[in-house]
Design a protein around this motif. Structure first.
Motif, PDB file in Angstrom:
ATOM      1  N   THR A   1       0.758  -1.256   0.081  1.00  0.00           N
ATOM      2  CA  THR A   1      -0.125   0.244   0.175  1.00  0.00           C
ATOM      3  C   THR A   1       0.785   1.339  -0.062  1.00  0.00           C
ATOM      4  N   ALA A   2       0.202   2.314  -0.419  1.00  0.00           N
ATOM      5  CA  ALA A   2       1.016   3.507  -0.490  1.00  0.00           C
ATOM      6  C   ALA A   2       0.167   4.650  -0.116  1.00  0.00           C
ATOM      7  N   TYR A   3       0.463   5.738   0.633  1.00  0.00           N
ATOM      8  CA  TYR A   3      -0.468   7.110   0.988  1.00  0.00           C
ATOM      9  C   TYR A   3       0.349   8.143   0.763  1.00  0.00           C
ATOM     10  N   ALA A   4      -0.414   9.259   0.760  1.00  0.00           N
ATOM     11  CA  ALA A   4       0.000  10.668   0.323  1.00  0.00           C
ATOM     12  C   ALA A   4       0.371  10.900   1.923  1.00  0.00           C
ATOM     13  N   ASP A   5       1.583  11.670   1.942  1.00  0.00           N
ATOM     14  CA  ASP A   5       1.818  12.260   3.259  1.00  0.00           C
ATOM     15  C   ASP A   5       0.671  12.913   4.006  1.00  0.00           C
ATOM     16  N   SER A   6      -0.002  13.548   3.290  1.00  0.00           N
ATOM     17  CA  SER A   6      -1.030  14.360   4.167  1.00  0.00           C
ATOM     18  C   SER A   6      -1.987  13.520   4.903  1.00  0.00           C
ATOM     19  N   VAL A   7      -2.226  12.168   4.644  1.00  0.00           N
ATOM     20  CA  VAL A   7      -3.199  11.244   5.042  1.00  0.00           C
ATOM     21  C   VAL A   7      -2.544  10.200   5.714  1.00  0.00           C
ATOM     22  N   LYS A   8      -1.203   9.907   5.778  1.00  0.00           N
ATOM     23  CA  LYS A   8      -0.396   8.842   6.229  1.00  0.00           C
ATOM     24  C   LYS A   8      -0.770   9.033   7.913  1.00  0.00           C
ATOM     25  N   GLY A   9      -1.048   7.699   8.310  1.00  0.00           N
ATOM     26  CA  GLY A   9      -1.550   7.496   9.551  1.00  0.00           C
ATOM     27  C   GLY A   9      -2.945   7.873  10.110  1.00  0.00           C
ATOM     28  N   ARG A  10      -3.428   8.580   9.180  1.00  0.00           N
ATOM     29  CA  ARG A  10      -5.148   8.666   9.343  1.00  0.00           C
ATOM     30  C   ARG A  10      -6.075   7.831   8.626  1.00  0.00           C
ATOM     31  N   PHE A  11      -5.423   7.722   7.377  1.00  0.00           N
ATOM     32  CA  PHE A  11      -6.440   6.880   6.574  1.00  0.00           C
ATOM     33  C   PHE A  11      -5.810   5.419   6.387  1.00  0.00           C
ATOM     34  N   ALA A  12      -6.455   4.570   6.074  1.00  0.00           N
ATOM     35  CA  ALA A  12      -5.963   3.033   5.613  1.00  0.00           C
ATOM     36  C   ALA A  12      -6.928   2.625   4.519  1.00  0.00           C
ATOM     37  N   ILE A  13      -6.089   1.979   3.550  1.00  0.00           N
ATOM     38  CA  ILE A  13      -6.777   1.290   2.297  1.00  0.00           C
ATOM     39  C   ILE A  13      -6.745  -0.123   2.508  1.00  0.00           C
ATOM     40  N   ALA A  14      -7.676  -0.669   2.049  1.00  0.00           N
ATOM     41  CA  ALA A  14      -7.940  -2.449   2.028  1.00  0.00           C
ATOM     42  C   ALA A  14      -8.658  -2.646   0.845  1.00  0.00           C
ATOM     43  N   ARG A  15      -8.538  -3.976   0.778  1.00  0.00           N
ATOM     44  CA  ARG A  15      -9.465  -4.469  -0.277  1.00  0.00           C
ATOM     45  C   ARG A  15      -9.862  -6.014   0.138  1.00  0.00           C
ATOM     46  N   ASP A  16     -10.988  -6.648  -0.614  1.00  0.00           N
ATOM     47  CA  ASP A  16     -11.524  -7.891  -0.237  1.00  0.00           C
ATOM     48  C   ASP A  16     -12.002  -8.209  -1.855  1.00  0.00           C
ATOM     49  N   ASN A  17     -11.079  -9.100  -2.384  1.00  0.00           N
ATOM     50  CA  ASN A  17     -11.219  -9.100  -3.859  1.00  0.00           C
ATOM     51  C   ASN A  17     -12.513 -10.366  -4.063  1.00  0.00           C
ATOM     52  N   ALA A  18     -12.792 -10.996  -3.184  1.00  0.00           N
ATOM     53  CA  ALA A  18     -13.983 -11.848  -2.949  1.00  0.00           C
ATOM     54  C   ALA A  18     -15.216 -11.102  -2.966  1.00  0.00           C
ATOM     55  N   LYS A  19     -15.332  -9.693  -2.530  1.00  0.00           N
ATOM     56  CA  LYS A  19     -16.277  -8.996  -2.496  1.00  0.00           C
ATOM     57  C   LYS A  19     -16.136  -8.115  -3.553  1.00  0.00           C
ATOM     58  N   ASN A  20     -15.131  -8.012  -4.447  1.00  0.00           N
ATOM     59  CA  ASN A  20     -14.896  -6.825  -5.387  1.00  0.00           C
ATOM     60  C   ASN A  20     -14.929  -5.485  -5.071  1.00  0.00           C
ATOM     61  N   THR A  21     -14.223  -5.251  -3.879  1.00  0.00           N
ATOM     62  CA  THR A  21     -14.294  -3.861  -3.189  1.00  0.00           C
ATOM     63  C   THR A  21     -13.314  -3.624  -2.519  1.00  0.00           C
ATOM     64  N   VAL A  22     -13.004  -2.419  -2.964  1.00  0.00           N
ATOM     65  CA  VAL A  22     -11.849  -1.613  -2.249  1.00  0.00           C
ATOM     66  C   VAL A  22     -12.171  -0.600  -1.247  1.00  0.00           C
TER      67      VAL A  22
END
Length: 122
Positions: A56-77
């Protein structure tokens, strides 16, 4: 193909979780990213995640506050956004890249969904 949801109005310090569904035919094998845009400004990179969630990668402005994840079984990020601040107010869009590895540039994303508006205000 891409459909984002979950935006809304939240007070400073609050949280929101965005979701984006993608096509199972392609999305599950591709990098998925989140970008945000405010009127009159360029589209800014927020976060991205590789096809298997290993990187994963984040913009510096959101690092530590935002989190990205995905579930390919649900086709959702997902984009979990915590400690939101007024400067996070924007239209958030999800996007799908056909390139491998971490992708921070909007030009590297081929498919784009309609955005969802996030407003952070008291």
């Amino acid at each position: 193909q891409l459909q984002a949801s979950g935006g809304g109005l939240v007070q400073p310090g609050g949280s929101l979780k965005l979701s984006c569904t993608y096509s199972s035919r392609t999305g599950s094998r591709h990098v998925m990213g989140w970008f945000r845009q405010t009127p009159g400004k360029e589209r800014d990179f927020v976060a991205c995640i590789t096809w298997n969630g290993a990187n994963t990668a984040y913009a510096d402005s959101v690092k530590g506050r935002f989190a990205i994840a995905r579930d390919n079984a649900k086709n959702t990020v997902y984009l979990q956004m915590n400690n939101l601040q007024p400067e996070d107010t924007a239209v958030y869009c999800c996007a799908e890249s056909t390139f491998q590895g971490i992708q921070r540039l909007a030009a590297r994303y081929r498919y784009w969904g309609q955005g969802t508006l996030v407003t952070v205000s008291s």
